[in-house]
Motif scaffolding. Structure first.
Motif, PDB file in Angstrom:
ATOM      1  N   THR A  32       0.791  -1.238   0.000  1.00  0.00           N
ATOM      2  CA  THR A  32       0.000   0.000   0.000  1.00  0.00           C
ATOM      3  C   THR A  32       0.819   1.283   0.000  1.00  0.00           C
ATOM      4  OG1 THR A  32      -0.184   0.103   2.419  1.00  0.00           O
ATOM      5  CG2 THR A  32      -1.867  -1.189   1.237  1.00  0.00           C
ATOM      6  N   THR A  33       2.136   1.178   0.102  1.00  0.00           N
ATOM      7  CA  THR A  33       2.951   2.392   0.158  1.00  0.00           C
ATOM      8  C   THR A  33       4.140   2.290  -0.804  1.00  0.00           C
ATOM      9  OG1 THR A  33       4.615   1.768   1.833  1.00  0.00           O
ATOM     10  CG2 THR A  33       2.443   2.478   2.653  1.00  0.00           C
ATOM     11  N   THR A  34       4.810   3.404  -0.965  1.00  0.00           N
ATOM     12  CA  THR A  34       6.042   3.420  -1.751  1.00  0.00           C
ATOM     13  C   THR A  34       7.271   3.342  -0.844  1.00  0.00           C
ATOM     14  OG1 THR A  34       5.992   5.835  -1.749  1.00  0.00           O
ATOM     15  CG2 THR A  34       5.018   4.702  -3.668  1.00  0.00           C
ATOM     16  N   ALA A  35       7.059   3.074   0.448  1.00  0.00           N
ATOM     17  CA  ALA A  35       8.177   3.017   1.396  1.00  0.00           C
ATOM     18  C   ALA A  35       9.080   1.816   1.154  1.00  0.00           C
ATOM     19  CB  ALA A  35       7.647   2.976   2.834  1.00  0.00           C
ATOM     20  N   VAL A  36       8.549   0.784   0.517  1.00  0.00           N
ATOM     21  CA  VAL A  36       9.323  -0.426   0.220  1.00  0.00           C
ATOM     22  C   VAL A  36       9.311  -0.616  -1.286  1.00  0.00           C
ATOM     23  CG1 VAL A  36       9.476  -2.919   0.558  1.00  0.00           C
ATOM     24  CG2 VAL A  36       8.614  -1.478   2.395  1.00  0.00           C
ATOM     25  N   PHE A  37      10.447  -0.903  -1.865  1.00  0.00           N
ATOM     26  CA  PHE A  37      10.530  -1.070  -3.312  1.00  0.00           C
ATOM     27  C   PHE A  37      10.321  -2.520  -3.753  1.00  0.00           C
ATOM     28  CE2 PHE A  37      12.813   2.970  -4.985  1.00  0.00           C
ATOM     29  CZ  PHE A  37      11.946   3.781  -4.281  1.00  0.00           C
ATOM     30  N   HIS A  38       9.702  -3.343  -2.919  1.00  0.00           N
ATOM     31  CA  HIS A  38       9.255  -4.675  -3.330  1.00  0.00           C
ATOM     32  C   HIS A  38       7.869  -4.540  -3.956  1.00  0.00           C
ATOM     33  CE1 HIS A  38      12.036  -6.699  -0.276  1.00  0.00           C
ATOM     34  NE2 HIS A  38      12.322  -7.260  -1.433  1.00  0.00           N
ATOM     35  N   TYR A  39       7.546  -5.493  -4.836  1.00  0.00           N
ATOM     36  CA  TYR A  39       6.212  -5.522  -5.429  1.00  0.00           C
ATOM     37  C   TYR A  39       5.312  -6.553  -4.757  1.00  0.00           C
ATOM     38  CZ  TYR A  39       8.305  -2.974  -9.365  1.00  0.00           C
ATOM     39  OH  TYR A  39       8.953  -2.060 -10.145  1.00  0.00           O
ATOM     40  N   ALA A  40       5.902  -7.642  -4.289  1.00  0.00           N
ATOM     41  CA  ALA A  40       5.114  -8.760  -3.759  1.00  0.00           C
ATOM     42  C   ALA A  40       5.329  -8.906  -2.259  1.00  0.00           C
ATOM     43  CB  ALA A  40       5.521 -10.052  -4.462  1.00  0.00           C
ATOM     44  N   PRO A  41       4.287  -9.321  -1.546  1.00  0.00           N
ATOM     45  CA  PRO A  41       4.441  -9.563  -0.110  1.00  0.00           C
ATOM     46  C   PRO A  41       5.514 -10.610   0.160  1.00  0.00           C
ATOM     47  CG  PRO A  41       2.140  -9.769  -0.781  1.00  0.00           C
ATOM     48  CD  PRO A  41       2.958  -9.635  -2.027  1.00  0.00           C
ATOM     49  N   GLN A  42       6.127 -10.498   1.321  1.00  0.00           N
ATOM     50  CA  GLN A  42       7.143 -11.454   1.751  1.00  0.00           C
ATOM     51  C   GLN A  42       6.457 -12.572   2.532  1.00  0.00           C
ATOM     52  OE1 GLN A  42      10.730 -10.564   0.984  1.00  0.00           O
ATOM     53  NE2 GLN A  42       9.276  -9.642  -0.411  1.00  0.00           N
ATOM     54  N   THR A  43       7.154 -13.676   2.704  1.00  0.00           N
ATOM     55  CA  THR A  43       6.614 -14.798   3.462  1.00  0.00           C
ATOM     56  C   THR A  43       7.186 -14.775   4.875  1.00  0.00           C
ATOM     57  OG1 THR A  43       8.434 -16.273   2.869  1.00  0.00           O
ATOM     58  CG2 THR A  43       6.519 -16.210   1.367  1.00  0.00           C
ATOM     59  N   LEU A  44       6.564 -15.526   5.747  1.00  0.00           N
ATOM     60  CA  LEU A  44       7.098 -15.630   7.098  1.00  0.00           C
ATOM     61  C   LEU A  44       8.496 -16.230   7.064  1.00  0.00           C
ATOM     62  CD1 LEU A  44       6.703 -15.151  10.086  1.00  0.00           C
ATOM     63  CD2 LEU A  44       5.567 -17.380  10.230  1.00  0.00           C
ATOM     64  N   GLU A  45       8.733 -17.149   6.162  1.00  0.00           N
ATOM     65  CA  GLU A  45      10.063 -17.746   6.041  1.00  0.00           C
ATOM     66  C   GLU A  45      11.116 -16.700   5.691  1.00  0.00           C
ATOM     67  OE1 GLU A  45       7.263 -19.058   4.499  1.00  0.00           O
ATOM     68  OE2 GLU A  45       7.025 -20.570   6.079  1.00  0.00           O
ATOM     69  N   THR A  46      10.783 -15.762   4.820  1.00  0.00           N
ATOM     70  CA  THR A  46      11.765 -14.722   4.477  1.00  0.00           C
ATOM     71  C   THR A  46      12.012 -13.796   5.661  1.00  0.00           C
ATOM     72  OG1 THR A  46      10.090 -13.252   3.503  1.00  0.00           O
ATOM     73  CG2 THR A  46      11.259 -14.741   2.002  1.00  0.00           C
ATOM     74  N   ARG A  47      10.977 -13.524   6.451  1.00  0.00           N
ATOM     75  CA  ARG A  47      11.162 -12.678   7.644  1.00  0.00           C
ATOM     76  C   ARG A  47      11.973 -13.408   8.702  1.00  0.00           C
ATOM     77  NH1 ARG A  47      11.323  -7.342   7.367  1.00  0.00           N
ATOM     78  NH2 ARG A  47      11.947  -8.066   5.351  1.00  0.00           N
ATOM     79  N   VAL A  48      11.755 -14.701   8.854  1.00  0.00           N
ATOM     80  CA  VAL A  48      12.553 -15.476   9.808  1.00  0.00           C
ATOM     81  C   VAL A  48      14.013 -15.458   9.385  1.00  0.00           C
ATOM     82  CG1 VAL A  48      13.000 -17.797  10.703  1.00  0.00           C
ATOM     83  CG2 VAL A  48      10.654 -16.927  10.624  1.00  0.00           C
ATOM     84  N   ALA A  49      14.275 -15.674   8.095  1.00  0.00           N
ATOM     85  CA  ALA A  49      15.655 -15.654   7.595  1.00  0.00           C
ATOM     86  C   ALA A  49      16.276 -14.276   7.803  1.00  0.00           C
ATOM     87  CB  ALA A  49      15.685 -16.034   6.117  1.00  0.00           C
ATOM     88  N   TRP A  50      15.525 -13.214   7.525  1.00  0.00           N
ATOM     89  CA  TRP A  50      15.990 -11.841   7.751  1.00  0.00           C
ATOM     90  C   TRP A  50      16.353 -11.633   9.217  1.00  0.00           C
ATOM     91  CZ3 TRP A  50      13.110  -8.391  10.843  1.00  0.00           C
ATOM     92  CH2 TRP A  50      13.523  -7.058  10.835  1.00  0.00           C
ATOM     93  N   PHE A  51      15.476 -12.061  10.118  1.00  0.00           N
ATOM     94  CA  PHE A  51      15.696 -11.896  11.551  1.00  0.00           C
ATOM     95  C   PHE A  51      16.922 -12.688  12.006  1.00  0.00           C
ATOM     96  CE2 PHE A  51      14.593 -13.000  16.040  1.00  0.00           C
ATOM     97  CZ  PHE A  51      14.568 -11.716  16.551  1.00  0.00           C
ATOM     98  N   GLU A  52      17.049 -13.901  11.543  1.00  0.00           N
ATOM     99  CA  GLU A  52      18.203 -14.721  11.923  1.00  0.00           C
ATOM    100  C   GLU A  52      19.501 -14.128  11.403  1.00  0.00           C
ATOM    101  OE1 GLU A  52      17.063 -18.634  10.559  1.00  0.00           O
ATOM    102  OE2 GLU A  52      15.856 -18.996  12.374  1.00  0.00           O
ATOM    103  N   GLU A  53      19.480 -13.581  10.188  1.00  0.00           N
ATOM    104  CA  GLU A  53      20.669 -12.920   9.647  1.00  0.00           C
ATOM    105  C   GLU A  53      21.030 -11.691  10.471  1.00  0.00           C
ATOM    106  OE1 GLU A  53      19.869 -12.082   5.519  1.00  0.00           O
ATOM    107  OE2 GLU A  53      19.624 -14.217   5.063  1.00  0.00           O
ATOM    108  N   LYS A  54      20.042 -10.913  10.858  1.00  0.00           N
ATOM    109  CA  LYS A  54      20.290  -9.734  11.701  1.00  0.00           C
ATOM    110  C   LYS A  54      20.909 -10.159  13.025  1.00  0.00           C
ATOM    111  CE  LYS A  54      18.515  -6.247   9.320  1.00  0.00           C
ATOM    112  NZ  LYS A  54      19.284  -5.062   8.953  1.00  0.00           N
ATOM    113  N   GLN A  55      20.339 -11.175  13.661  1.00  0.00           N
ATOM    114  CA  GLN A  55      20.860 -11.636  14.948  1.00  0.00           C
ATOM    115  C   GLN A  55      22.277 -12.176  14.809  1.00  0.00           C
ATOM    116  OE1 GLN A  55      17.771 -14.276  16.612  1.00  0.00           O
ATOM    117  NE2 GLN A  55      17.445 -12.628  18.093  1.00  0.00           N
ATOM    118  N   ALA A  56      22.523 -12.978  13.783  1.00  0.00           N
ATOM    119  CA  ALA A  56      23.856 -13.565  13.592  1.00  0.00           C
ATOM    120  C   ALA A  56      24.915 -12.483  13.372  1.00  0.00           C
ATOM    121  CB  ALA A  56      23.835 -14.542  12.416  1.00  0.00           C
ATOM    122  N   ALA A  57      24.532 -11.391  12.709  1.00  0.00           N
ATOM    123  CA  ALA A  57      25.479 -10.307  12.429  1.00  0.00           C
ATOM    124  C   ALA A  57      25.572  -9.301  13.573  1.00  0.00           C
ATOM    125  CB  ALA A  57      25.067  -9.593  11.137  1.00  0.00           C
ATOM    126  N   GLY A  58      24.702  -9.425  14.570  1.00  0.00           N
ATOM    127  CA  GLY A  58      24.717  -8.488  15.685  1.00  0.00           C
ATOM    128  C   GLY A  58      24.006  -7.177  15.406  1.00  0.00           C
TER     129      GLY A  58
END
Length: 181
Positions: A32-58
């Protein structure tokens, strides 16, 4: 900067059980916004991977939640501005707020928390990439001491139109003795 969370809210590190709500907030921004330059919704799996990458990198992931229900109202994180070694003292942040919580200071709380963490971690600058039509986010960043440093024209295409991207920057103390390693 404020002294902490607004009444009725609390700031805290994100937890794994926040991810469905984080996903819903992010996907609303995608759809609904132009704040994100993605076109398609993300999945919970992609958010989990994003979160785990953030945690692993500190890298921090901060949420502002309702003080009573603990429901996430907004979230944000930062990470590397660019991958090359000489950029190691620069970070870029992102902030998203649930549509029903916008205009209540949630975004400000997230940005302040991220800036505080970046400063304490010894970074020299925090960079915000904000689409030019997001006047509320641009105004928020400017109120928090971010300065306009660049505008890239027509770098994104979404909802049938070209989008400009503004870069804003907030200088921090940086490391006492920066090194080139």
């Amino acid at each position: 900067m404020s002294d902490g969370p607004m009444p009725g809210t609390r700031r805290r590190p994100a937890r794994r059980d926040d991810l469905p709500r984080i996903l819903a907030i992010y996907n609303d921004a995608v759809l609904t916004t132009t704040a994100v330059f993605h076109y398609a919704p993300q999945t919970l799996e992609t958010r989990v991977a994003w979160f785990e990458e953030k945690q692993a990198a500190g890298w921090p992931v901060i949420v502002v939640a309702d003080a009573v229900t603990d429901i996430t109202l907004g979230f944000g994180s930062y990470g590397p501005f660019r991958a090359w070694p000489a950029y190691k003292y620069s970070v870029e942040h992102s902030v998203y707020v649930h549509e029903e919580a916008r205009g209540r200071g949630i975004g400000r709380q997230v940005v302040e928390a991220l800036v505080g963490e970046a400063d304490a971690a010894g970074y020299r600058t925090v960079i915000a990439g904000v689409v030019a039509d997001n006047t509320a986010s641009l105004a928020l960043h400017r109120r928090l001491g971010f300065e306009d440093v660049a505008r890239f024209r027509d770098v994104g295409f979404k909802f049938g139109r070209w989008l400009d991207l503004c870069f804003l920057q907030k200088m921090l103390r940086g490391p006492a003795t920066p090194v080139e390693r």
